[in-house]
Design a protein around this motif. Structure first.
Motif, mmCIF file in Angstrom:
data_model
loop_
_atom_site.group_PDB
_atom_site.id
_atom_site.type_symbol
_atom_site.label_atom_id
_atom_site.label_comp_id
_atom_site.label_asym_id
_atom_site.label_seq_id
_atom_site.Cartn_x
_atom_site.Cartn_y
_atom_site.Cartn_z
ATOM 1 N N ALA A 13 0.843 -1.204 0.000
ATOM 2 C CA ALA A 13 0.000 0.000 0.000
ATOM 3 C C ALA A 13 0.876 1.250 0.000
ATOM 4 N N ASP A 14 1.944 1.216 0.787
ATOM 5 C CA ASP A 14 2.850 2.375 0.827
ATOM 6 C C ASP A 14 3.489 2.615 -0.539
ATOM 7 N N GLU A 15 3.854 1.522 -1.204
ATOM 8 C CA GLU A 15 4.444 1.652 -2.541
ATOM 9 C C GLU A 15 3.446 2.297 -3.504
ATOM 10 N N ALA A 16 2.205 1.798 -3.438
ATOM 11 C CA ALA A 16 1.161 2.335 -4.330
ATOM 12 C C ALA A 16 0.910 3.807 -4.021
ATOM 13 N N LEU A 17 0.911 4.137 -2.731
ATOM 14 C CA LEU A 17 0.678 5.539 -2.345
ATOM 15 C C LEU A 17 1.827 6.423 -2.830
ATOM 16 N N ASP A 18 3.037 5.889 -2.755
ATOM 17 C CA ASP A 18 4.193 6.638 -3.211
ATOM 18 C C ASP A 18 4.065 6.919 -4.706
ATOM 19 N N ASP A 19 3.594 5.906 -5.444
ATOM 20 C CA ASP A 19 3.406 6.012 -6.893
ATOM 21 C C ASP A 19 2.469 7.140 -7.280
ATOM 22 N N VAL A 20 1.484 7.384 -6.429
ATOM 23 C CA VAL A 20 0.501 8.425 -6.759
ATOM 24 C C VAL A 20 0.724 9.685 -5.909
ATOM 25 N N ASP A 21 1.937 9.807 -5.374
ATOM 26 C CA ASP A 21 2.314 10.971 -4.556
ATOM 27 C C ASP A 21 1.343 11.226 -3.412
ATOM 28 N N ALA A 22 0.983 10.171 -2.702
ATOM 29 C CA ALA A 22 0.026 10.336 -1.602
ATOM 30 C C ALA A 22 0.547 9.701 -0.312
ATOM 31 N N LEU A 23 1.828 9.351 -0.316
ATOM 32 C CA LEU A 23 2.378 8.637 0.850
ATOM 33 C C LEU A 23 2.342 9.515 2.108
ATOM 34 N N ALA A 24 2.430 10.825 1.906
ATOM 35 C CA ALA A 24 2.450 11.742 3.059
ATOM 36 C C ALA A 24 1.170 11.662 3.886
ATOM 37 N N TRP A 25 0.094 11.192 3.277
ATOM 38 C CA TRP A 25 -1.183 11.155 4.013
ATOM 39 C C TRP A 25 -1.522 9.751 4.500
ATOM 40 N N ALA A 26 -0.540 8.848 4.466
ATOM 41 C CA ALA A 26 -0.811 7.429 4.764
ATOM 42 C C ALA A 26 -1.550 7.212 6.075
ATOM 43 N N LYS A 27 -1.276 8.039 7.077
ATOM 44 C CA LYS A 27 -1.873 7.803 8.399
ATOM 45 C C LYS A 27 -3.143 8.609 8.622
ATOM 46 N N ARG A 28 -3.499 9.443 7.662
ATOM 47 C CA ARG A 28 -4.722 10.254 7.825
ATOM 48 C C ARG A 28 -5.954 9.426 7.509
ATOM 49 N N TYR A 29 -7.103 9.961 7.914
ATOM 50 C CA TYR A 29 -8.387 9.325 7.597
ATOM 51 C C TYR A 29 -9.016 10.083 6.429
ATOM 52 N N PRO A 30 -9.882 9.416 5.644
ATOM 53 C CA PRO A 30 -10.450 10.082 4.470
ATOM 54 C C PRO A 30 -11.052 11.459 4.782
ATOM 55 N N SER A 31 -11.681 11.595 5.949
ATOM 56 C CA SER A 31 -12.325 12.880 6.282
ATOM 57 C C SER A 31 -11.295 13.993 6.460
ATOM 58 N N GLN A 32 -10.026 13.634 6.617
ATOM 59 C CA GLN A 32 -8.991 14.657 6.812
ATOM 60 C C GLN A 32 -8.330 15.053 5.490
ATOM 61 N N LEU A 33 -8.904 14.599 4.396
ATOM 62 C CA LEU A 33 -8.319 14.887 3.077
ATOM 63 C C LEU A 33 -9.271 15.721 2.225
ATOM 64 N N SER A 34 -8.704 16.453 1.277
ATOM 65 C CA SER A 34 -9.539 17.183 0.312
ATOM 66 C C SER A 34 -10.091 16.186 -0.704
ATOM 67 N N ARG A 35 -11.023 16.630 -1.520
ATOM 68 C CA ARG A 35 -11.604 15.760 -2.552
ATOM 69 C C ARG A 35 -10.498 15.219 -3.488
ATOM 70 N N GLY A 36 -9.611 16.128 -3.906
ATOM 71 C CA GLY A 36 -8.540 15.728 -4.826
ATOM 72 C C GLY A 36 -7.618 14.700 -4.189
ATOM 73 N N GLN A 37 -7.326 14.900 -2.884
ATOM 74 C CA GLN A 37 -6.447 13.953 -2.187
ATOM 75 C C GLN A 37 -7.120 12.591 -2.047
ATOM 76 N N ARG A 38 -8.412 12.596 -1.754
ATOM 77 C CA ARG A 38 -9.163 11.327 -1.636
ATOM 78 C C ARG A 38 -9.167 10.593 -2.978
ATOM 79 N N GLN A 39 -9.336 11.384 -4.024
ATOM 80 C CA GLN A 39 -9.341 10.831 -5.382
ATOM 81 C C GLN A 39 -8.016 10.119 -5.670
ATOM 82 N N ARG A 40 -6.931 10.762 -5.279
ATOM 83 C CA ARG A 40 -5.594 10.213 -5.479
ATOM 84 C C ARG A 40 -5.442 8.883 -4.725
ATOM 85 N N VAL A 41 -5.976 8.848 -3.507
ATOM 86 C CA VAL A 41 -5.893 7.629 -2.688
ATOM 87 C C VAL A 41 -6.694 6.505 -3.363
ATOM 88 N N ALA A 42 -7.887 6.851 -3.858
ATOM 89 C CA ALA A 42 -8.726 5.835 -4.513
ATOM 90 C C ALA A 42 -8.020 5.296 -5.756
#
Ligand code: ADP
Ligand code: MG
Length: 302
Positions: A165-194
């Motif tokens: 999961a960390d590798e995949a998050l790194d691939d989409v430049d979202a590793l920095a938010w790995a420990k956050r919950y979806p409600s703590q992210l913007s729409r664009g950030q959530r989209q990136r995670v999905a």
């Protein structure tokens, strides 16, 4: 040791026929077969295709036809599907995802018609991930766990799933938010995670991934999808925003009146197959991807 006489003899009279290894009958047959195969073998089947697919919904007493005899091979790269609201774009994605069945015709994965029993569908869903409009992130799981979820469901040990999961998050430049919950992210950030969560699959379907994003975030989203497509995935994106999304697409299809039409795009890659109506080639290889297998970074998609 260098044999000067041998050298001169070879220069003037050619190689000694006794010393040149003779091709056996078997070698000749094998060579002929290789040539024949390279001349006649069909290209690998498209990772995903619809063949003569029609879809209609019952509307009171009448059948409302949404897609009519649609045939299209979706090749590796980014295919954009545009069209007016209600034209059947989401219906097409649902059919490709195996979430809905065609009224007639077939959906094919790597040249094989999709079967709708539970086991076949489970296999198809591992290969073909969907990024839904509402993203479907689990609110009480952190980003890392959300991305690891398909792997955990597939039976992957927790440690390995989280590492992947960390590798995949790194691939989409979202590793920095790995420990956050979806409600703590913007729409664009959530989209990136999905999208990171879907990136375990070789084929990705995204329904309006740029909707509700500002211009800059929408462009970043398309850039990210294009990057993932360039790594060898087959990505089908539905978007209203032709002007923006078409800049990132290898191919643009317009869905209108139940028919898919190919629209010309400036940036289409030369090697992208033409003629949207051409039938997918004969069934050949079966794509396989386990839940833990990351997509190869080259174009090897079959
Ligand atoms: P788009 O995504 O292009 O806006 P859809 O594929 O969602 O369009 O819908 C195409 C048409 O099919 C619409 O008229 C919609 O009302 C109808 N439709 C979609 N899903 C269903 C369903 N499950 N039952 C009945 N009609 C449906
Ligand atoms: Mg839709």
């Amino acid at each position: 040791m260098f044999d000067f006489v041998d050298f001169l003899t070879t220069m003037f009279w050619g190689p000694d026929p006794k010393r040149v290894p003779k091709l056996t009958e078997k070698d000749n047959r094998r060579a002929a077969m290789t040539v024949r195969r390279s001349r006649t073998s069909a290209p690998p089947p498209a990772p995903l295709a619809v063949r003569n697919v029609s879809k209609s919904y019952r509307d009171g007493d009448v059948d409302r036809v949404v897609l009519r005899q649609v045939t299209h091979p979706f090749q590796p790269g980014l295919t954009l599907v545009v069209g007016p609201s209600g034209s059947g774009k989401t219906t097409l994605l649902n059919l490709l995802a195996g979430l809905d069945q065609p009224s007639s015709g077939s959906v094919e994965a790597a040249g094989k018609p999709l079967k709708y029993d539970e086991r076949s569908l489970a296999t198809h869903r591992r290969r073909c991930a969907v990024v839904f409009q509402d993203l479907n992130l689990v609110p009480h799981l952190c980003v890392r766990e959300n991305v690891a979820l398909p792997l955990l469901i597939g039976g992957e040990p927790r440690e390995e799933a989280l590492r992947a999961a960390d590798e995949a998050l790194d691939d989409v430049d979202a590793l920095a938010w790995a420990k956050r919950y979806p409600s703590q992210l913007s729409r664009g950030q959530r989209q990136r995670v999905a999208i990171g969560r879907a990136s375990f699959a070789r084929t990705m379907l995204a329904d309006e991934p740029t909707a509700s994003l500002d211009r800059e975030s929408a462009a970043e989203m398309m850039e990210l999808l294009r990057k993932l497509a360039d790594q060898g995935r087959t990505i089908v994106v539905v978007s209203h925003d032709f002007e923006l999304a078409s800049q990132f697409a290898n191919e643009v299809l317009e869905c209108r009146d139940g028919v898919l039409t190919r629209r010309p795009v400036d940036n289409a890659t030369d090697d992208y197959p033409t003629a949207h109506a051409s039938p997918p080639p004969a069934p050949l290889l079966e794509a396989s991807i386990s839940t833990t297998e990351r997509v190869p970074l080259s174009g090897d998609i079959s």
